[in-house]
Design an enzyme around this catalytic site. Structure first.
Site, short mmCIF file in Angstrom:
data_model
loop_
_atom_site.label_atom_id
_atom_site.label_comp_id
_atom_site.label_asym_id
_atom_site.label_seq_id
_atom_site.Cartn_x
_atom_site.Cartn_y
_atom_site.Cartn_z
N ASP A 290 0.84 -1.21 0.00
CA ASP A 290 0.00 0.00 0.00
C ASP A 290 0.87 1.26 0.00
O ASP A 290 0.37 2.37 -0.14
CB ASP A 290 -1.00 0.00 1.17
CG ASP A 290 -0.32 -0.13 2.52
OD1 ASP A 290 0.92 -0.24 2.58
OD2 ASP A 290 -1.05 -0.11 3.53
N SER A 291 2.20 1.07 0.07
CA SER A 291 3.13 2.19 -0.11
C SER A 291 2.95 2.81 -1.50
O SER A 291 3.44 3.91 -1.76
CB SER A 291 4.58 1.74 0.09
OG SER A 291 4.87 0.62 -0.72
N GLU B 4 -1.39 -5.59 8.30
CA GLU B 4 -0.59 -4.82 9.27
C GLU B 4 -1.24 -4.87 10.63
O GLU B 4 -2.47 -4.85 10.72
CB GLU B 4 -0.55 -3.35 8.85
CG GLU B 4 0.61 -3.03 7.98
CD GLU B 4 0.75 -1.53 7.74
OE1 GLU B 4 0.35 -0.73 8.60
OE2 GLU B 4 1.25 -1.18 6.68
N LYS C 149 -1.31 -9.32 2.86
CA LYS C 149 -0.51 -8.91 4.04
C LYS C 149 -1.39 -8.03 4.92
O LYS C 149 -2.08 -7.13 4.42
CB LYS C 149 0.74 -8.16 3.60
CG LYS C 149 1.55 -7.64 4.80
CD LYS C 149 2.99 -7.33 4.43
CE LYS C 149 3.21 -6.02 3.72
NZ LYS C 149 2.76 -4.81 4.45
N GLU D 208 9.30 -4.36 10.36
CA GLU D 208 9.76 -3.08 9.80
C GLU D 208 10.33 -2.19 10.91
O GLU D 208 9.66 -1.93 11.93
CB GLU D 208 8.58 -2.37 9.09
CG GLU D 208 8.98 -1.03 8.50
CD GLU D 208 7.99 -0.49 7.47
OE1 GLU D 208 7.04 -1.19 7.08
OE2 GLU D 208 8.19 0.66 7.06
N ASP E 93 -1.18 -5.95 -0.12
CA ASP E 93 -1.53 -5.36 1.17
C ASP E 93 -3.03 -5.19 1.31
O ASP E 93 -3.70 -4.70 0.40
CB ASP E 93 -0.89 -3.97 1.29
CG ASP E 93 0.33 -3.97 2.18
OD1 ASP E 93 0.37 -4.76 3.16
OD2 ASP E 93 1.26 -3.19 1.91
O1 KIV Z 1 3.66 -1.22 1.63
C1 KIV Z 1 4.84 -1.59 1.62
O2 KIV Z 1 5.61 -1.29 0.70
C2 KIV Z 1 5.32 -2.42 2.72
C3 KIV Z 1 6.78 -2.74 2.76
C4 KIV Z 1 7.58 -1.57 3.12
C5 KIV Z 1 7.06 -3.89 3.65
O3 KIV Z 1 4.56 -2.81 3.55
#
Ligand code: KIV
Length: 262
Positions: A42-43, A112, A110, A179, A81
């Site tokens: 989600d970055s 969080e 994924k 992280e 994510d």
């Molecule tokens: O969203 C992302 O890019 C991440 C990584 C930094 C692990 O969660």
């Protein structure tokens, strides 16, 4: 790579590599590399859309990018994510989001956050969808954490992260992103778990490493956190190529006869 090979890699003490991937053209490049797996993180809200945090990633946005990556990298294991709050709005909402991401082409999701996500993670895993956990600095909680800070520096916080890691493993996570935690904590958690840990700013003792693709390519030369190694000068490679093109256009050197149709 699949969920089973993640576990085998850890047993055989072979490190796992992961990079983020958000779009089709970089997916096509990465598909032909040795990288083990791709994360549609989600970055992308920050890197691709210029938002200030990952809070702005939506399911529509994520699903579109997962599809683009999946079509470009058919050989790679793709993790997507779960966007901000999608795991906190009830099981139905979470499962609808999982369905969108998996049908778009992800092989795993994924999630969080710490122990409060355990029930929903268990539910997703029982539905047959592999889940990667994410502890330490969790960017979706950035406003609660007070910024991008190393987590688990004091004993109490470190113990909380270690306990959450155990609970995520119990809930069925197949791997865990750690992280921005101190090296010692990264090593302790990795040793304590059977599932592999993938670190970013978590030191050398995790079972694998992940970086944002644009960061390792050096696309933004000003972004240089301590944990980042830039493997290319992406900013100048792209800038120089475009300036070269501009110069050729202005000088009338492009296109030549060979680059034109008769
Ligand atoms: O969203 C992302 O890019 C991440 C990584 C930094 C692990 O969660």
């Amino acid at each position: 790579m699949n969920v089973q090979t993640f576990a085998q890699r850890k047993q055989q003490q072979q490190k796992i590599s992961m990079v983020t991937c958000y779009d089709h053209w970089s997916a096509q490049i990465l598909n032909k590399t040795d990288i083990d797996c791709l994360l549609v993180g989600d970055s992308l809200a920050v890197v691709m859309y210029g938002f200030e945090s990952t809070v702005h990633a939506t399911t529509d946005m994520m699903a579109l990018h997962v599809g683009a990556v999946a079509r470009g990298a058919p050989n790679k294991f793709i993790i997507a994510d779960m966007p901000f709050l999608t795991c906190s709005k009830g099981v139905r909402y979470a499962m609808d989001t999982v369905q969108r991401l998996m049908q778009a082409g992800a092989h795993a999701v994924k999630v969080e956050g710490d122990a409060h996500q355990v029930d929903i993670i268990r539910h997703i895993v029982e539905a047959g969808v592999p889940v990667m956990g994410h502890l330490g600095l969790t960017p979706q909680s950035i406003h609660n954490l007070g910024g991008h800070r190393v987590q688990g520096k004091d004993e109490a916080n470190a113990a909380k992260i270690a306990e959450s890691a155990r609970r995520l493993e119990d809930a069925g996570c197949f791997a865990l992103v750690l992280e921005c935690v101190p090296t010692r904590l990264g090593g302790c958690v990795s040793q304590a778990l059977k599932i592999p840990t993938i670190g970013i700013g978590a030191g050398p003792h995790t079972d694998g490493q992940v970086l944002v693709l644009q960061d390792l390519l050096g696309v933004n030369p000003e972004f240089k956190p301590k944990f980042l190694r830039q493997y290319a000068s992406g900013n100048s490679v792209i800038g120089d190529a475009v300036n070269h093109f501009h110069g050729d256009v202005v000088a009338g050197n492009f296109p030549t006869a060979a680059e034109s149709y008769r």
